[in-house]
Design a protein around this motif. Structure first.
Motif, PDB file in Angstrom:
ATOM      1  N   SER A 140       0.765  -1.342  -0.005  1.00 54.54           N
ATOM      2  CA  SER A 140       0.073   0.106   0.112  1.00 54.54           C
ATOM      3  C   SER A 140       0.878   1.101   0.034  1.00 54.54           C
ATOM      4  O   SER A 140       0.336   2.288  -0.490  1.00 54.54           O
ATOM      5  CB  SER A 140      -0.824  -0.073   1.162  1.00 54.54           C
ATOM      6  OG  SER A 140      -0.219  -0.073   2.204  1.00 54.54           O
ATOM      7  N   ASP A 141       2.184   1.072   0.535  1.00 55.84           N
ATOM      8  CA  ASP A 141       2.996   2.325   0.651  1.00 55.84           C
ATOM      9  C   ASP A 141       4.434   1.881   0.343  1.00 55.84           C
ATOM     10  O   ASP A 141       4.532   0.718   0.349  1.00 55.84           O
ATOM     11  CB  ASP A 141       3.072   2.727   2.240  1.00 55.84           C
ATOM     12  CG  ASP A 141       1.528   3.332   2.625  1.00 55.84           C
ATOM     13  OD1 ASP A 141       0.651   2.710   2.586  1.00 55.84           O
ATOM     14  OD2 ASP A 141       1.866   4.514   2.983  1.00 55.84           O
ATOM     15  N   VAL A 142       4.901   2.965  -0.587  1.00 56.29           N
ATOM     16  CA  VAL A 142       6.086   2.458  -0.950  1.00 56.29           C
ATOM     17  C   VAL A 142       7.279   3.588  -0.101  1.00 56.29           C
ATOM     18  O   VAL A 142       7.131   4.650  -0.189  1.00 56.29           O
ATOM     19  CB  VAL A 142       6.400   2.775  -2.430  1.00 56.29           C
ATOM     20  CG1 VAL A 142       5.927   3.985  -2.984  1.00 56.29           C
ATOM     21  CG2 VAL A 142       7.749   2.352  -2.861  1.00 56.29           C
ATOM     22  N   ILE A 143       8.553   2.943   0.345  1.00 58.26           N
ATOM     23  CA  ILE A 143       9.689   3.916   0.752  1.00 58.26           C
ATOM     24  C   ILE A 143      10.712   3.435   0.003  1.00 58.26           C
ATOM     25  O   ILE A 143      11.013   2.396  -0.084  1.00 58.26           O
ATOM     26  CB  ILE A 143       9.586   3.258   2.124  1.00 58.26           C
ATOM     27  CG1 ILE A 143       8.738   3.744   2.965  1.00 58.26           C
ATOM     28  CG2 ILE A 143      11.087   4.122   2.903  1.00 58.26           C
ATOM     29  CD1 ILE A 143       8.579   2.983   4.473  1.00 58.26           C
ATOM     30  N   ASN A 188       8.434   8.368   0.347  1.00 60.70           N
ATOM     31  CA  ASN A 188       7.788   7.540   1.270  1.00 60.70           C
ATOM     32  C   ASN A 188       6.415   8.114   1.333  1.00 60.70           C
ATOM     33  O   ASN A 188       5.936   9.153   1.627  1.00 60.70           O
ATOM     34  CB  ASN A 188       8.284   8.099   2.774  1.00 60.70           C
ATOM     35  CG  ASN A 188       7.333   7.457   3.933  1.00 60.70           C
ATOM     36  OD1 ASN A 188       6.601   6.496   3.569  1.00 60.70           O
ATOM     37  ND2 ASN A 188       7.605   8.195   5.200  1.00 60.70           N
ATOM     38  N   SER A 189       5.270   7.390   0.578  1.00 61.60           N
ATOM     39  CA  SER A 189       4.143   7.745   0.090  1.00 61.60           C
ATOM     40  C   SER A 189       3.245   6.402  -0.199  1.00 61.60           C
ATOM     41  O   SER A 189       3.615   5.323  -0.578  1.00 61.60           O
ATOM     42  CB  SER A 189       3.786   8.596  -1.085  1.00 61.60           C
ATOM     43  OG  SER A 189       4.594   9.717  -0.944  1.00 61.60           O
ATOM     44  N   PRO A 190       1.997   6.750  -0.059  1.00 61.26           N
ATOM     45  CA  PRO A 190       1.085   5.810  -0.608  1.00 61.26           C
ATOM     46  C   PRO A 190       1.170   5.394  -1.954  1.00 61.26           C
ATOM     47  O   PRO A 190       1.528   6.145  -2.778  1.00 61.26           O
ATOM     48  CB  PRO A 190      -0.433   6.214  -0.348  1.00 61.26           C
ATOM     49  CG  PRO A 190      -0.139   7.269   0.718  1.00 61.26           C
ATOM     50  CD  PRO A 190       1.198   7.542   0.481  1.00 61.26           C
ATOM     51  N   VAL A 191       1.201   4.182  -2.318  1.00 58.84           N
ATOM     52  CA  VAL A 191       1.630   3.720  -3.834  1.00 58.84           C
ATOM     53  C   VAL A 191       0.819   4.446  -4.798  1.00 58.84           C
ATOM     54  O   VAL A 191       0.943   4.970  -5.913  1.00 58.84           O
ATOM     55  CB  VAL A 191       1.434   2.200  -3.808  1.00 58.84           C
ATOM     56  CG1 VAL A 191       1.369   1.964  -5.408  1.00 58.84           C
ATOM     57  CG2 VAL A 191       2.597   1.746  -3.173  1.00 58.84           C
ATOM     58  N   GLU A 192      -0.540   4.501  -4.332  1.00 60.86           N
ATOM     59  CA  GLU A 192      -1.796   5.192  -5.320  1.00 60.86           C
ATOM     60  C   GLU A 192      -1.402   6.558  -5.585  1.00 60.86           C
ATOM     61  O   GLU A 192      -1.497   6.866  -6.710  1.00 60.86           O
ATOM     62  CB  GLU A 192      -2.923   5.162  -4.786  1.00 60.86           C
ATOM     63  CG  GLU A 192      -4.272   5.198  -5.273  1.00 60.86           C
ATOM     64  CD  GLU A 192      -5.410   5.004  -4.313  1.00 60.86           C
ATOM     65  OE1 GLU A 192      -6.486   5.805  -4.620  1.00 60.86           O
ATOM     66  OE2 GLU A 192      -5.268   4.608  -2.952  1.00 60.86           O
ATOM     67  N   ASP A 193      -0.792   7.357  -4.514  1.00 59.43           N
ATOM     68  CA  ASP A 193      -0.317   8.495  -4.593  1.00 59.43           C
ATOM     69  C   ASP A 193       0.628   8.795  -5.661  1.00 59.43           C
ATOM     70  O   ASP A 193       0.807   9.657  -6.315  1.00 59.43           O
ATOM     71  CB  ASP A 193       0.084   9.339  -3.372  1.00 59.43           C
ATOM     72  CG  ASP A 193      -1.224   9.460  -2.446  1.00 59.43           C
ATOM     73  OD1 ASP A 193      -2.390   8.959  -2.872  1.00 59.43           O
ATOM     74  OD2 ASP A 193      -1.135   9.857  -1.191  1.00 59.43           O
ATOM     75  N   VAL A 194       1.549   7.833  -5.198  1.00 56.96           N
ATOM     76  CA  VAL A 194       2.876   7.778  -6.096  1.00 56.96           C
ATOM     77  C   VAL A 194       2.612   7.517  -7.738  1.00 56.96           C
ATOM     78  O   VAL A 194       3.034   8.583  -8.467  1.00 56.96           O
ATOM     79  CB  VAL A 194       3.857   6.732  -5.673  1.00 56.96           C
ATOM     80  CG1 VAL A 194       5.104   6.715  -6.382  1.00 56.96           C
ATOM     81  CG2 VAL A 194       4.531   7.280  -4.258  1.00 56.96           C
ATOM     82  N   LEU A 195       1.844   6.671  -7.872  1.00 57.04           N
ATOM     83  CA  LEU A 195       1.476   6.300  -9.189  1.00 57.04           C
ATOM     84  C   LEU A 195       0.698   7.472  -9.979  1.00 57.04           C
ATOM     85  O   LEU A 195       0.966   7.750 -11.208  1.00 57.04           O
ATOM     86  CB  LEU A 195       0.649   4.917  -9.390  1.00 57.04           C
ATOM     87  CG  LEU A 195       1.327   3.875  -9.160  1.00 57.04           C
ATOM     88  CD1 LEU A 195       0.649   2.516  -9.030  1.00 57.04           C
ATOM     89  CD2 LEU A 195       2.766   3.733  -9.833  1.00 57.04           C
ATOM     90  N   ALA A 196       0.025   8.085  -9.319  1.00 53.56           N
ATOM     91  CA  ALA A 196      -0.897   9.037  -9.669  1.00 53.56           C
ATOM     92  C   ALA A 196       0.108  10.313 -10.044  1.00 53.56           C
ATOM     93  O   ALA A 196      -0.281  11.082 -11.048  1.00 53.56           O
ATOM     94  CB  ALA A 196      -1.741   9.862  -8.830  1.00 53.56           C
ATOM     95  N   LYS A 197       1.369  10.423  -9.545  1.00 54.02           N
ATOM     96  CA  LYS A 197       2.154  11.580 -10.232  1.00 54.02           C
ATOM     97  C   LYS A 197       3.057  11.123 -11.303  1.00 54.02           C
ATOM     98  O   LYS A 197       3.978  11.773 -11.730  1.00 54.02           O
ATOM     99  CB  LYS A 197       2.959  11.956  -9.003  1.00 54.02           C
ATOM    100  CG  LYS A 197       2.263  12.692  -7.935  1.00 54.02           C
ATOM    101  CD  LYS A 197       3.200  12.953  -7.011  1.00 54.02           C
ATOM    102  CE  LYS A 197       2.575  13.960  -5.883  1.00 54.02           C
ATOM    103  NZ  LYS A 197       3.306  14.098  -4.649  1.00 54.02           N
TER     104      LYS A 197
END
Ligand SMILES: Nc1ncnc2c1ncn2[C@@H]1O[C@H](COP(=O)(O)OP(=O)(O)OP(=O)(O)O)[C@@H](O)[C@H]1O
Length: 293
Positions: free
Chosen positions: A197-200, A210-219
Motif C-alpha cells: 500500500s505504501d512505498v519507501i 515515502n508515500s502511498p503507492v496510489e499517490d505515487v503512481l498518480a504522479k
C-alpha cells in the motif's frame, strides 16, 4: 492501533554514512515496500528497527516507547532475513517451539498447513534445508508469529517462481485474516507492486520517497509523441527519464501536471513503480540531466 516510529536514525560503518537522519512511521495495518539499490541501507535499517544493531543516533519506538532493551515492545516485531539465527542441528519443530517461547501464541495450524502446502517436512534439521526451503521455513515462522510488525528482508531469496507466487498469496491471505504491518525489503519491485500500500525508497541512506503507492503512481506520467511536441509540453516539468523511438519521444514526468494544454499529437499515461524506481535512483543513463530540457 500500534505505531512504529523511526526518528532521526543515523548509522555509520567506518567512514561510510549508511543511514542519514532517517524518519519513518509505520502503522500496523499496512503493507510497506522498502526499496533501494544494493547497499542503500535497507538491511541496516531493519536490523536497527529490531535492535539487532544499534543506531549511532536516533530512536526506534513503538507507541512512544523506545524498543531498545524493551522485551515487551521487541516481542511485537519479527525480522525475517537471510541471516540464520537457528542452530543447524535443531529440527524445524524445535525451532518453532523456541520461537513460541519468545513470541507466545504461535499459529501452529497455519504453520502446519503452510508446511504441507510447500512440501516442507517439519522434522527436518534446519541445517539440511536448501536455500529455497531455508527461506520458506523462515517465512512460515514470520507468518505464524503473533506480532504487529513483520519485517521481511529479501523474503523470497532462492524461491522458484511457483513458490514466490504461493508465498505472495499466503501473505495476502494472512494479512486479510489478521491485519498487521508487513515491511518488505525487496529488489523484485514488479512482484510486490500490487501487494504494497505504501512505498519507501531509500537512496544512499536517505529517504527519497515515502508515500502511498496510489499517490505515487498518480504522479507518474509518460508523455509520448513527436519529439518537438513532447519537449514543448514537458518544458519546466520534472522529467526524470526519457526514451527515443525513432522520431517518437517518451518523456517520463514525476509530479503534478499543471493545466497546460495537451497537444493532439501527444498522449499521456501513467508508468509503473519499477520504472519510477529506476529513474529516481539514477539507474537510467542521463535520466536526471536531460540536456534538451
Ligand atoms: N557490519 C557492517 N560493517 C561494515 N559495513 C557494513 C556492515 N553492514 C553493512 N555495511 C555497509 O553498509 C551499507 C549498507 O548495507 P545494507 O546491507 O544495509 O544495504 P542494503 O540496502 O540492504 O543492500 P542490499 O540490497 O545489497 O542487501 C553497505 O555499503 C554495506 O557494505
Amino acid at each position: 492501533m500500534s505505531i512504529l516510529e523511526v526518528s532521526h536514525v543515523s548509522k555509520t560503518f567506518g567512514s561510510k554514512n549508511v543511514l542519514q537522519d532517517v524518519n519513518l512511521t509505520f502503522e500496523d495495518n499496512k503493507i510497506y515496500g522498502l526499496l533501494g539499490r544494493n547497499g542503500a541501507g535497507k538491511s541496516t535499517l531493519l536490523n536497527i528497527m529490531t535492535n539487532r544493531i544499534f543506531a549511532d543516533t536516533g530512536q526506534v519506538k513503538i507507541d512512544s516507547e523506545d524498543i531498545s532493551d524493551n522485551d515487551a515492545k521487541l516481542g511485537l516485531i519479527f525480522l525475517m532475513s537471510e541471516v540464520n539465527l537457528y542452530p543447524n542441528g535443531n529440527t524445524l519443530n524445535q525451532i518453532i517451539a523456541d520461537t513460541e517461547l519468545i513470541y507466545g501464541n504461535f499459529d501452529h495450524q497455519l504453520a502446519q498447513r503452510l508446511a504441507e502446502k510447500f512440501d516442507l517436512d517439519l522434522t527436518s534439521k534446519f541445517g539440511k534445508l536448501s536455500t529455497g526451503y531455508n527461506s520458506i521455513f523462515k517465512l512460515i515462522l514470520a507468518l505464524s508469529v503473533p506480532v504487529k510488525f513483520v519485517l521481511l528482508d529479501e523474503p523470497v531469496l532462492g524461491l522458484d517462481a511457483n513458490h514466490r507466487e504461493m508465498f505472495y498469496s499466503e501473505l495476502i491471505q494472512s494479512y486479510s485474516d489478521h491485519p498487521r504491518a508487513f515491511i518488505i525489503s525487496t529488489h523484485l519491485i514488479e512482484e510486490v507492486a500490487n501487494l504494497i500500500s505504501d512505498v519507501i525508497v531509500l537512496d544512499e541512506g536517505r529517504i527519497m520517497l515515502n508515500s502511498p503507492v496510489e499517490d505515487v503512481l498518480a504522479k507518474t506520467h509518460s508523455v509520448v509523441g513527436p519529439q518537438k511536441d513532447v519537449m514543448a509540453y514537458t518544458k519546466g516539468l520534472n522529467v526524470i527519464g526519457h526514451d527515443n523511438m525513432g522520431t517518437i519521444r517518451v518523456n517520463y514526468v514525476y509530479g503534478d501536471l499543471d493545466d497546460r494544454q495537451l497537444p493532439d499529437t501527444v498522449q499521456l499515461s501513467n508508468f509503473d513503480l519499477q520504472k519510477l524506481f529506476i529513474f529516481l535512483t539514477n539507474q537510467f543513463e542521463g535520466s536526471r540531466h536531460d540536456e534538451n530540457q
